[in-house]
Design a protein around this motif. Sequence first.
Motif, mmCIF file in Angstrom:
data_model
loop_
_atom_site.group_PDB
_atom_site.id
_atom_site.type_symbol
_atom_site.label_atom_id
_atom_site.label_comp_id
_atom_site.label_asym_id
_atom_site.label_seq_id
_atom_site.Cartn_x
_atom_site.Cartn_y
_atom_site.Cartn_z
ATOM 1 N N THR A 12 0.861 -1.124 0.102
ATOM 2 C CA THR A 12 -0.027 -0.033 0.028
ATOM 3 C C THR A 12 0.954 1.339 0.009
ATOM 4 O O THR A 12 0.443 2.313 -0.549
ATOM 5 C CB THR A 12 -1.029 0.121 1.285
ATOM 6 O OG1 THR A 12 -0.241 -0.155 2.355
ATOM 7 C CG2 THR A 12 -1.831 -1.049 1.249
ATOM 8 N N ASP A 14 1.697 3.549 2.413
ATOM 9 C CA ASP A 14 1.018 4.774 2.867
ATOM 10 C C ASP A 14 1.540 5.500 4.043
ATOM 11 O O ASP A 14 1.028 5.009 5.125
ATOM 12 C CB ASP A 14 -0.503 4.181 3.150
ATOM 13 C CG ASP A 14 -1.417 5.183 3.722
ATOM 14 O OD1 ASP A 14 -1.360 6.701 2.906
ATOM 15 O OD2 ASP A 14 -2.011 4.985 4.638
ATOM 16 N N THR A 40 -4.643 -0.400 -4.428
ATOM 17 C CA THR A 40 -5.819 0.462 -4.067
ATOM 18 C C THR A 40 -6.061 0.376 -2.801
ATOM 19 O O THR A 40 -6.557 1.513 -2.140
ATOM 20 C CB THR A 40 -7.178 0.227 -4.828
ATOM 21 O OG1 THR A 40 -7.134 -1.290 -4.592
ATOM 22 C CG2 THR A 40 -6.595 0.377 -6.163
ATOM 23 N N HIS A 42 -8.265 -1.495 -0.748
ATOM 24 C CA HIS A 42 -9.733 -1.487 -0.290
ATOM 25 C C HIS A 42 -9.931 -2.127 0.873
ATOM 26 O O HIS A 42 -11.174 -1.717 1.407
ATOM 27 C CB HIS A 42 -10.550 -2.309 -1.369
ATOM 28 C CG HIS A 42 -10.142 -3.867 -1.656
ATOM 29 N ND1 HIS A 42 -8.818 -4.051 -2.099
ATOM 30 C CD2 HIS A 42 -10.618 -4.541 -0.881
ATOM 31 C CE1 HIS A 42 -8.900 -5.575 -2.024
ATOM 32 N NE2 HIS A 42 -9.885 -5.853 -1.305
ATOM 33 N N THR A 49 -4.472 9.032 -0.699
ATOM 34 C CA THR A 49 -5.406 8.575 -1.623
ATOM 35 C C THR A 49 -4.169 7.779 -2.712
ATOM 36 O O THR A 49 -3.306 7.827 -2.579
ATOM 37 C CB THR A 49 -6.044 9.536 -2.469
ATOM 38 O OG1 THR A 49 -4.877 10.255 -3.202
ATOM 39 C CG2 THR A 49 -6.899 10.477 -1.772
ATOM 40 N N LEU A 50 -4.936 7.018 -3.270
ATOM 41 C CA LEU A 50 -4.054 6.170 -4.517
ATOM 42 C C LEU A 50 -3.237 6.895 -5.165
ATOM 43 O O LEU A 50 -1.972 7.080 -5.298
ATOM 44 C CB LEU A 50 -4.882 5.301 -5.305
ATOM 45 C CG LEU A 50 -4.222 4.324 -6.306
ATOM 46 C CD1 LEU A 50 -3.355 3.366 -5.713
ATOM 47 C CD2 LEU A 50 -5.069 3.672 -7.125
ATOM 48 N N ASP A 51 -3.775 8.024 -5.597
ATOM 49 C CA ASP A 51 -3.054 9.015 -6.485
ATOM 50 C C ASP A 51 -1.904 9.773 -5.762
ATOM 51 O O ASP A 51 -0.819 9.808 -6.188
ATOM 52 C CB ASP A 51 -4.068 9.995 -6.986
ATOM 53 C CG ASP A 51 -4.896 9.468 -8.339
ATOM 54 O OD1 ASP A 51 -4.671 8.593 -8.952
ATOM 55 O OD2 ASP A 51 -6.087 10.058 -8.485
ATOM 56 N N PRO A 71 -0.263 1.087 -10.396
ATOM 57 C CA PRO A 71 -1.349 0.780 -9.241
ATOM 58 C C PRO A 71 -1.815 -0.458 -9.611
ATOM 59 O O PRO A 71 -1.773 -0.769 -10.675
ATOM 60 C CB PRO A 71 -2.620 2.080 -9.643
ATOM 61 C CG PRO A 71 -2.067 2.213 -11.008
ATOM 62 C CD PRO A 71 -0.640 2.308 -11.378
ATOM 63 N N THR A 73 -5.215 -3.454 -8.312
ATOM 64 C CA THR A 73 -6.188 -3.868 -7.563
ATOM 65 C C THR A 73 -6.430 -5.222 -7.905
ATOM 66 O O THR A 73 -5.920 -5.836 -8.951
ATOM 67 C CB THR A 73 -7.521 -3.056 -7.829
ATOM 68 O OG1 THR A 73 -8.525 -3.282 -6.733
ATOM 69 C CG2 THR A 73 -8.105 -3.322 -9.127
#
Length: 166
Positions: A12, A14, A40, A42, A49-51, A71, A73
């Motif tokens: 991820t 993040d 992504t 989920h 955000t993903l972007d 990216p 998913t």
Amino acid sequence: MSKSVIAIYPGTFDPISLGHEDILLRAAAMFDKVILAVATAHHKKTLFTLDERMDMARQAMAAHPQIEVVPFTGLVRDFARLHHAKVMVRGVRAVTDFDYEFQLAGMNRQLMPDVETVFLTPSAEYQFISSTFVREISMLGGEGDGRNLVSPGVYERLMAKKAAAA
């Protein structure tokens, strides 16, 4: 002529940390191309955000053209097949990481027997870094606000998120 070896490094991210960057650079020294597969996510609540996660990863890896940020998913198996990857890179910091990653590697071998999982350990100065720690330290105002855990561009984004949350 030798065959080009494509590796994927899924997660991820993040956000992407210096530990992730270290693993990416190690993988890039071993394989012809490394795809940083940004999930992504989920199943997780992410700070970015993903972007935003894609932008930060691209900025952090801009000087390394053999690393592509893409990216994804769904199942990593499908992503690996789509991109003709033969290796999946996983970072392992400690025994607890290895236990989980070992189980994941076994399941992935069942799903995609033609893709090998390679475990890489980060440099000693990055072994304690996790994205969770980065988010918590940055958002809660820890020592240095996480400046020493991420690249400057990621740090700026973390501080913007913190300011927006205040």
